[in-house]
Design a protein around this motif. Structure first.
Motif, PDB file in Angstrom:
ATOM      1  N   GLY A   1       0.812  -1.206   0.000  1.00 38.18           N
ATOM      2  CA  GLY A   1       0.000   0.000   0.000  1.00 38.18           C
ATOM      3  C   GLY A   1       0.847   1.259   0.000  1.00 38.18           C
ATOM      4  N   THR A   2       1.913   1.245   0.781  1.00 38.44           N
ATOM      5  CA  THR A   2       2.812   2.398   0.833  1.00 38.44           C
ATOM      6  C   THR A   2       3.540   2.591  -0.487  1.00 38.44           C
ATOM      7  OG1 THR A   2       3.149   2.025   3.204  1.00 38.44           O
ATOM      8  CG2 THR A   2       4.725   3.458   2.085  1.00 38.44           C
ATOM      9  N   ILE A   3       3.990   1.487  -1.094  1.00 38.90           N
ATOM     10  CA  ILE A   3       4.656   1.587  -2.392  1.00 38.90           C
ATOM     11  C   ILE A   3       3.704   2.185  -3.428  1.00 38.90           C
ATOM     12  CG2 ILE A   3       5.562   0.213  -4.315  1.00 38.90           C
ATOM     13  CD1 ILE A   3       6.772  -1.675  -2.214  1.00 38.90           C
ATOM     14  N   GLY A   4       2.452   1.720  -3.440  1.00 36.75           N
ATOM     15  CA  GLY A   4       1.481   2.261  -4.384  1.00 36.75           C
ATOM     16  C   GLY A   4       1.236   3.746  -4.179  1.00 36.75           C
ATOM     17  N   ALA A   5       1.125   4.169  -2.924  1.00 32.38           N
ATOM     18  CA  ALA A   5       0.898   5.585  -2.639  1.00 32.38           C
ATOM     19  C   ALA A   5       2.103   6.430  -3.049  1.00 32.38           C
ATOM     20  CB  ALA A   5       0.600   5.774  -1.149  1.00 32.38           C
ATOM     21  N   ARG A   6       3.295   5.942  -2.780  1.00 34.27           N
ATOM     22  CA  ARG A   6       4.497   6.685  -3.162  1.00 34.27           C
ATOM     23  C   ARG A   6       4.643   6.748  -4.682  1.00 34.27           C
ATOM     24  NH1 ARG A   6       7.878   5.213   1.564  1.00 34.27           N
ATOM     25  NH2 ARG A   6       6.917   6.474   3.199  1.00 34.27           N
ATOM     26  N   TRP A   7       4.251   5.669  -5.358  1.00 40.47           N
ATOM     27  CA  TRP A   7       4.318   5.657  -6.816  1.00 40.47           C
ATOM     28  C   TRP A   7       3.367   6.717  -7.407  1.00 40.47           C
ATOM     29  CZ3 TRP A   7       7.422   3.931 -10.455  1.00 40.47           C
ATOM     30  CH2 TRP A   7       6.965   3.858 -11.779  1.00 40.47           C
ATOM     31  N   GLN A   8       2.165   6.799  -6.855  1.00 39.24           N
ATOM     32  CA  GLN A   8       1.224   7.795  -7.327  1.00 39.24           C
ATOM     33  C   GLN A   8       1.756   9.204  -7.094  1.00 39.24           C
ATOM     34  OE1 GLN A   8      -2.665   7.120  -5.648  1.00 39.24           O
ATOM     35  NE2 GLN A   8      -2.887   5.105  -6.593  1.00 39.24           N
ATOM     36  N   GLU A   9       2.375   9.435  -5.953  1.00 38.50           N
ATOM     37  CA  GLU A   9       2.969  10.741  -5.680  1.00 38.50           C
ATOM     38  C   GLU A   9       4.067  11.060  -6.677  1.00 38.50           C
ATOM     39  OE1 GLU A   9       4.415  10.499  -1.731  1.00 38.50           O
ATOM     40  OE2 GLU A   9       2.432  10.349  -0.799  1.00 38.50           O
ATOM     41  N   ARG A  10       4.901  10.062  -6.965  1.00 41.92           N
ATOM     42  CA  ARG A  10       6.028  10.265  -7.864  1.00 41.92           C
ATOM     43  C   ARG A  10       5.547  10.556  -9.290  1.00 41.92           C
ATOM     44  NH1 ARG A  10      11.610   8.701  -8.437  1.00 41.92           N
ATOM     45  NH2 ARG A  10      11.642   8.159  -6.236  1.00 41.92           N
ATOM     46  N   THR A  11       4.597   9.764  -9.759  1.00 44.06           N
ATOM     47  CA  THR A  11       4.115   9.952 -11.131  1.00 44.06           C
ATOM     48  C   THR A  11       3.316  11.242 -11.280  1.00 44.06           C
ATOM     49  OG1 THR A  11       2.205   8.534 -10.646  1.00 44.06           O
ATOM     50  CG2 THR A  11       4.114   7.490 -11.671  1.00 44.06           C
ATOM     51  N   ALA A  12       2.604  11.640 -10.212  1.00 40.87           N
ATOM     52  CA  ALA A  12       1.839  12.880 -10.281  1.00 40.87           C
ATOM     53  C   ALA A  12       2.746  14.109 -10.350  1.00 40.87           C
ATOM     54  CB  ALA A  12       0.902  12.988  -9.074  1.00 40.87           C
ATOM     55  N   SER A  13       3.919  14.010  -9.728  1.00 39.87           N
ATOM     56  CA  SER A  13       4.836  15.152  -9.704  1.00 39.87           C
ATOM     57  C   SER A  13       5.863  15.128 -10.832  1.00 39.87           C
ATOM     58  CB  SER A  13       5.569  15.197  -8.368  1.00 39.87           C
ATOM     59  OG  SER A  13       6.360  14.036  -8.167  1.00 39.87           O
ATOM     60  N   ALA A  14       5.882  14.039 -11.618  1.00 40.08           N
ATOM     61  CA  ALA A  14       6.863  13.942 -12.705  1.00 40.08           C
ATOM     62  C   ALA A  14       6.542  14.951 -13.799  1.00 40.08           C
ATOM     63  CB  ALA A  14       6.862  12.524 -13.275  1.00 40.08           C
ATOM     64  N   PRO A  15       7.543  15.569 -14.395  1.00 38.76           N
ATOM     65  CA  PRO A  15       7.290  16.522 -15.480  1.00 38.76           C
ATOM     66  C   PRO A  15       6.681  15.832 -16.687  1.00 38.76           C
ATOM     67  CG  PRO A  15       9.644  16.015 -15.294  1.00 38.76           C
ATOM     68  CD  PRO A  15       8.982  15.412 -14.104  1.00 38.76           C
ATOM     69  N   ARG A  16       5.735  16.464 -17.302  1.00 39.87           N
ATOM     70  CA  ARG A  16       5.064  15.892 -18.468  1.00 39.87           C
ATOM     71  C   ARG A  16       5.705  16.403 -19.735  1.00 39.87           C
ATOM     72  NH1 ARG A  16       0.889  12.888 -16.681  1.00 39.87           N
ATOM     73  NH2 ARG A  16       0.012  13.478 -14.681  1.00 39.87           N
ATOM     74  N   THR A  17       5.830  15.506 -20.722  1.00 34.37           N
ATOM     75  CA  THR A  17       6.435  15.872 -21.994  1.00 34.37           C
ATOM     76  C   THR A  17       5.400  15.812 -23.110  1.00 34.37           C
ATOM     77  OG1 THR A  17       7.096  13.567 -22.337  1.00 34.37           O
ATOM     78  CG2 THR A  17       8.673  15.026 -21.246  1.00 34.37           C
TER      79      THR A  17
END
Length: 206
Positions: free
Chosen positions: A190-206
Motif C-alpha cells: 500500500g505504501t509503495i502504491g501511494a508513493r508511486w502515485q505521488e512520484r508519477t503525479a509530480s513527474a514533469p510531463r512531456t
C-alpha cells in the motif's frame, strides 16, 4: 494483496536465476505501480530512496507505516540485537560473500547508491534491480522487475529469494511467515502504491 504464483517470476528470463540458483523463491508480488515501458528507473528510485522516507533511517526502510507492522519490526530488531543476529560478522562479506562476486562482467558496472538502511544493491539492468541482505538467520535477495501488464502498459513485480542459514534460518523463516502475510506485506504494498502515485503525479510531463 496481489500475491502471484511462483511461475510469474520463474518463467521470465531474469538474470537473477543464474546468479542465485541456490536461493529459494519465497514470494512474488504484483506491485501497484502502473507505467510505461521506460518507467522502470522511477521504480528503482522508489526503492533506492526508501531509507530517506524512514523516521531516523529506520530499519524497515520507510515502506512500513502502520503502527502494528512497525511494532513487529521493532521487536525483530531488538531480538536481533540481543541474540547477535545482525552483528557485523553475520552479514555480507563476513558470514557470506556478496552476490556481486558472482556477477558476470556485463553486470559489474556501478549500481545507483541506495539509502535503504538494510539492503545493498547488487546489479541493475533495463528491467531488473536486485539488492541483498544477510544476517545470522539468512541471506536474502529483493528482486524488483518491470513486466508487461497485459493491457499495453507495464507494472512492477517484487520477488523475495532467501537462503536460510541452517536450522536456525529455517525455523526463523517459518516463524515470521504468518506475520509477513498478516501485517507486513499489505502495508508495504500500500505504501509503495501511494508513493508511486505521488512520484508519477509530480513527474514533469512531456
Amino acid at each position: 494483496m496481489s500475491r502471484l504464483p511462483s511461475r510469474a517470476h520463474t518463467s521470465l528470463p531474469w538474470r537473477i536465476h543464474a546468479i542465485a540458483p541456490d536461493f529459494r523463491l519465497e514470494d512474488v508480488w504484483a506491485l501497484p505501480t502502473p507505467g510505461g515501458a521506460d518507467d522502470f528507473p522511477h521504480l528503482v528510485g522508489l526503492f533506492t530512496e526508501a531509507g530517506g522516507h524512514a523516521e531516523g533511517g529506520s530499519a524497515e526502510g520507510g515502506f512500513i507505516t502502520s503502527p502494528v507492522a512497525r511494532a513487529l519490526f521493532a521487536i525483530r530488531w531488538k531480538l536481533g540485537a540481543l541474540l547477535g543476529w545482525d552483528a557485523p560478522d553475520a552479514g555480507l562479506g563476513a558470514r557470506v560473500p556478496t552476490l556481486r562476486d558472482r556477477l558476470p562482467e556485463d553486470l559489474r558496472s556501478d549500481v545507483p547508491p541506495s539509502r535503504h538502511p538494510r539492503f545493498t544493491a547488487v546489479y541493475q539492468t533495463g528491467d531488473e534491480w536486485a539488492a541483498e541482505i544477510a544476517n545470522r538467520t539468512m541471506h536474502g535477495v529483493l528482486h524488483v522487475s518491470w513486466v508487461p501488464d497485459g493491457a499495453g502498459g507495464h507494472r512492477g513485480q517484487l520477488a523475495v529469494l532467501v537462503k536460510p542459514n541452517g536450522p536456525l534460518g529455517h525455523l526463523y523463516m517459518a516463524a515470521i511467515k504468518p506475520f509477513r502475510y498478516l501485517g507486513v506485506y499489505d502495508n508495504m504494498l500500500g505504501t509503495i502504491g501511494a508513493r508511486w502515485q505521488e512520484r508519477t503525479a509530480s513527474a514533469p510531463r512531456t
